[in-house]
Design an enzyme around this catalytic site. Structure first.
Site, short mmCIF file in Angstrom:
data_model
loop_
_atom_site.label_atom_id
_atom_site.label_comp_id
_atom_site.label_asym_id
_atom_site.label_seq_id
_atom_site.Cartn_x
_atom_site.Cartn_y
_atom_site.Cartn_z
N HIS A 150 -7.57 -5.84 0.16
CA HIS A 150 -6.44 -4.91 0.09
C HIS A 150 -5.54 -5.19 1.33
CE1 HIS A 150 -4.26 -1.37 -0.31
NE2 HIS A 150 -4.15 -0.86 0.90
N SER A 196 0.79 -1.31 0.07
CA SER A 196 0.03 0.12 0.02
C SER A 196 0.79 1.30 -0.13
CB SER A 196 -0.81 -0.05 1.30
OG SER A 196 -2.18 0.74 0.96
#
Ligand code: GCU
Length: 413
Positions: free
Chosen positions: A392, A251
């Site tokens: 995610h 990320s």
């Protein structure tokens, strides 16, 4: 056009999956765009051979430095390493653990970063190492009670590191898996380098070179700089194969790993996990997170110059396929997650595919002209890519693939 009810329903699902509303998650609504050509120099000449590449690479690197991430200083002259602690029989005898302080000298707003390094206890010699920053402190990556607690710096002040948080992020750091497969793993807390909030760059390492110019370093550049300082240390450690250090991140720290790997060619492999906007995803697609949103929500991450492209992606002199191309010819792996639409899996794939032009120019293997592979069907050449089922995150599945990829490039007896 989707019927209105379905569109509203899709938007609601997107929010439920952690995809903020008001952004595009519809492939059909991606605008037409033209990517800047990687293999055409600023003066218009074509880059035709491997010998032409270094000059073009330098141009692209400079554009990312000025317009996107910001320029960082060299290693501080007063930098020093000290081993704070080590244990040759950590994790029940599986690991050799070392905790090392890297001192940056008096000019820094923080004086040091701490590296946690595990290598296989019974390694016959130096081992390849995966290096990445962590979000919550070294003590969150494993339950190991000997890991030193990191304090948390927030906009409201300092919170003492808590024993209760030991191992809270251990699913993101498959320490035992790495060790059993013959790899070391090194990590440091991103906030040791720069706490993740906008304070006008008074804290963290920024005081080493206080940002004054709109092309000076933001937080991602400070984190990436810290990864290079960690590599400075690792290259001195006899347990580490210094020419086989893979830089990895998830990320915002995946954006960081890419920028670190682009700038610092000592990183022998670069791995981006769900890095999205400002990472592996093409900005011009405006799918999920946009340049405007990232610069507004996280004004400290990038150089101030990057904000000039808010809502004007087509004016960017680069796009993220060019960032990935800067890694060539070193092995590069980009990974997405199927439910992580905010990070634009298709944009991450396309950037990796387009970066392949440079791999081919340099005699390496690109992803080829294939369509995005199916979920959980990794492709591993000199560029690797997978899209994992799920959200995610960085999971055991992702790590297994990265280790497979490293095995294929760094075969050992
Ligand atoms: C937010 C941000 C992303 C970033 C992510 C993360 O979602 O918009 O750009 O990658 O945080 O770091 O978890």
């Amino acid at each position: 056009m989707l019927p209105k009810l379905i569109a509203v329903g899709l938007a609601a699902c997107a929010v439920a999956l952690g995809q903020p509303a008001g952004f595009n998650y519809d492939e059909a609504a991606v605008p037409t765009y033209e990517l800047p050509r990687i293999l055409r120099s600023a003066d218009g000449t074509a880059v035709r051979t491997a010998a032409d590449w270094p000059a073009r690479r330098a141009e692209i690197l400079e554009l990312f430095q000025d317009q996107v991430y910001g320029a960082a200083p060299a290693a501080p002259p007063g930098m020093a390493f000290s081993v704070l602690e080590q244990d040759a029989a950590a994790l029940g005898g599986l690991a050799h653990r070392k905790q090392v302080r890297v001192e940056f000298g008096d000019a820094a707003g923080v004086s040091s970063m701490e590296i946690l390094l595990y290598t296989p206890a019974r390694a016959g010699g130096p081992v390849p190492v995966f290096l990445g920053l962590n979000f919550g402190g070294n003590h969150t990556v494993h339950q190991d009670p000997a890991i030193r607690l990191a304090d948390r710096v927030t906009a409201d002040g300092l919170e003492e590191g808590r024993d209760a948080d030991r191992g809270s992020r251990s699913s993101r750091w498959q320490v035992e898996m790495l060790l059993r497969r013959g790899y070391g793993v090194a990590t440091a807390y991103c906030a040791d380098l720069d706490p993740d909030f906008d304070d006008g760059f008074r804290n963290g390492v920024h005081p080493l070179a206080p940002p004054e110019d709109p092309g000076d370093w933001g937080t991602i550049a400070a984190w990436a700089w810290g990864l290079s300082r960690a590599l400075d240390y690792l290259q001195t450690d006899a347990r580490v194969a210094g020419a086989r250090v893979a830089v990895i991140g998830h990320s915002r720290l995946g954006k960081t790993a890419l920028w670190a790997g682009a700038r610092d060619e000592r990183f022998a492999m670069v791995i981006s996990n769900d890095s999205g906007c400002g990472g592996a995803a093409l900005s011009r697609r405006r799918f999920g997170e946009t340049v405007e949103r990232i610069n507004t929500r996280f004004p400290h991450w990038f150089a101030d110059n990057f904000s000039a492209y808010n809502g004007k992606e087509d004016e960017l002199p680069v796009d993220q396929h060019m960032l990935l191309a800067l890694v060539a010819p070193r092995p590069l792996y980009v990974a997405s997650a199927a439910e992580d639409l905010w990070a634009d899996p298709q944009g991450e794939f396309l950037a990796a595919r387009h970066a392949g032009e440079v791999y081919e120019l340099l005699g390496r293997r690109s992803l080829g002209a294939l369509q995005r592979p199916a979920v959980n069907e990794p492709v591993m050449r000199d560029v690797g890519y997978h899209i994992r089922a799920g959200k995610h995150d960085i999971t055991a599945y992702d790590w297994e693939r990265y280790i497979d990829f490293a095995d294929s490039h760094w075969p050992r007896d």
